[in-house]
Write a protein that holds these residues in place. Structure first.
Motif: not given
Length: 485
Positions: A248-267
């Protein structure tokens, strides 16, 4: 649906678009201000009128029939350091460069290597995988020939807010003339699916002989915000990502699935929630509940398109080439294709039921299953491939914790499920007629080939030969599928 200009612009429409954007085919200027913007072009950065003008200039860069002239200048020492870093550990380091596009100088931009399987020859991992004899894409690359390398160009890497025609990034694709990738992109767009825009350019580095190369828009925040008519979040799958639940640790996935938009409001939480469900769902639950998580119609069209284009390097390929779109209104996920440089290069006779892999083709077995020898159909064996990192799952699946090298549970279970077979078959039949049955592929190939500029590395005769080769693939694919849809 992705908002795209029409597939083929009339001459009058093209002239109007160029006039509105203040540029023309072959026009040159020495003023950097003519092609750059002092402010970022992302949504919400200015008035509606300014945003409309920015969109118009982006559209004009990719207008049908328009080609460009690009030359790049960088320090040889910076280039040597970039290549050495990649050869050492596969890292893709940035370096500064000045770029001249159609006579407009854009200074201090960022440049780095881009690609995965294509770059293997630079690190001693064997040559790039370029399909079989049907390929229309010559992909020989060498660090001794800098103009042959695939690159990512970032206009605001070193100068905040700098853009060119409203564009922040461009991907300089491998191969010349890459007709197969251009046609695959055009066919995807013509079928009403989200994709990326492209344009051809003559290209040189530090005064080298010119090559003919394909430029593709590199998805960024602006791209993501304009992708569909509804709001959503776009995630890019990393080449080393694993489409598996890893806690469940989101940090595990942040490099694997780079978020391109809506940073700050979505994850990345929606993706993690889906992967957790996927890992726990029985076959019965998968059939009954997948539509709560995934846009079934869109995914059926994506999987059908990858087969129709004979693309073995999609979301289930070793390159992990795909984007995930999470619609904030429907709360469902869909897949956007990316990196189609190996499309239309494999077995033109591959059936709708075959599992396609690198090299094209496929085995006569249920989708998602390996043959008795453990080699995925199509001839690509991760266990014997020099580009596969030690420790990667040699069965074709991704490793937990990253390092995915082929295989995708969602795609494999979807194609193996009888519950979703009708959706897949309906999408396949519709897209076959849109792409091949009605002659669209041939029409688009003619349009594309007529816009490809000759260069020192590509003569008109060579272009004609490549076009004829790809036309043969189209004819064979059309005939092979005629009785199967």
């Amino acid at each position: 649906m992705r908002r795209f200009p029409t597939t083929i612009l009339s001459a009058s429409a093209l002239a109007l678009t160029l006039a509105l954007s203040g540029c023309g085919v072959g026009a040159a200027t020495d003023s950097p201000a003519a092609g750059t913007s002092a402010a970022p072009s992302s949504t919400g950065s200015g008035s509606d009128a300014a945003e409309g003008a920015s969109a118009a200039t982006r559209d004009s860069f990719f207008a049908d029939g328009v080609s460009h002239r690009i030359s790049v200048a960088w320090e040889e020492s910076d280039y040597a350091d970039m290549v050495a870093a990649y050869e050492a550990d596969g890292s893709k380091e940035w370096m500064p460069a000045d770029i001249t596009i159609d006579g407009t100088v854009v200074s201090n931009v960022g440049v780095r290597l881009k690609g995965n399987s294509t770059l293997r020859s630079l690190s001693g991992g064997g040559g790039p995988m370029a399909g079989n004899a049907n390929t229309s894409n010559t992909m020989d690359i060498s660090s001794d020939v800098p103009e042959s390398l695939p690159l990512l160009i970032d206009f605001d890497k070193y100068t905040d807010g700098q853009t060119y025609h409203g564009l922040t990034q461009l991907a300089l694709r491998p191969g010349s003339p890459a007709l197969n990738e251009a046609l695959a992109l055009a066919l995807t767009a013509a079928s009403g699916q989200a994709t990326q825009r492209y344009a051809y350019t003559t290209y040189s580095v530090n005064g080298s002989p010119t090559q003919t190369r394909l430029l593709v828009e590199n998805p960024d925040e602006t791209y993501a915000d304009s992708l569909f008519d509804t709001a959503g979040v776009l995630y890019k799958s990393d080449a080393e990502s694993s489409f598996t639940y890893q806690g469940d640790d989101l940090a595990t996935y942040e490099e694997q699935f780079k978020q391109l938009n809506a940073e700050g409001s979505e994850d990345v939480q929606p993706i993690v929630d889906f992967l957790k469900w996927l890992s726990e769902a029985s076959d019965e639950e998968f059939d009954a509940e997948l539509s709560d998580w995934v846009d079934i119609e869109s995914f059926a069209r994506y999987t059908a398109t990858m087969n129709l284009l004979v693309n073995g390097d999609d979301m289930a390929g070793p390159g992990q080439n795909y984007y995930l779109w999470y619609d904030l209104q429907s709360k469902k996920i869909s897949v956007v294709s990316w990196d189609l440089n190996l499309a239309m290069t494999g077995d033109a006779a591959a059936s709708p039921d075959e599992q396609l892999t690198i090299g094209g083709g496929g085995g006569a077995m249920p989708p998602g299953q390996d043959d008795a020898a453990g080699t995925p159909p199509g001839g690509f064996d991760p266990g014997n491939d020099p580009g596969i990192a030690p420790g990667a799952n040699e069965s074709g699946g991704g490793m937990a914790g990253g390092g995915g090298r082929g295989g995708n549970e969602l795609k494999e279970r979807f194609l193996a499920s009888e519950a979703f077979r009708p959706a897949y078959e309906a999408a396949y039949a519709d897209l076959y007629h849109r792409m091949y049955g009605d002659g669209t592929a041939t029409e688009l190939l003619d349009e594309i080939a007529s816009a490809v500029p000759s260069s020192d590395g590509l003569t008109a005769e060579e272009l004609a030969d490549q076009s004829a080769t790809l036309q043969t693939f189209i004819d064979e694919r059309t005939a092979a599928l005629a009785d199967e849809v």
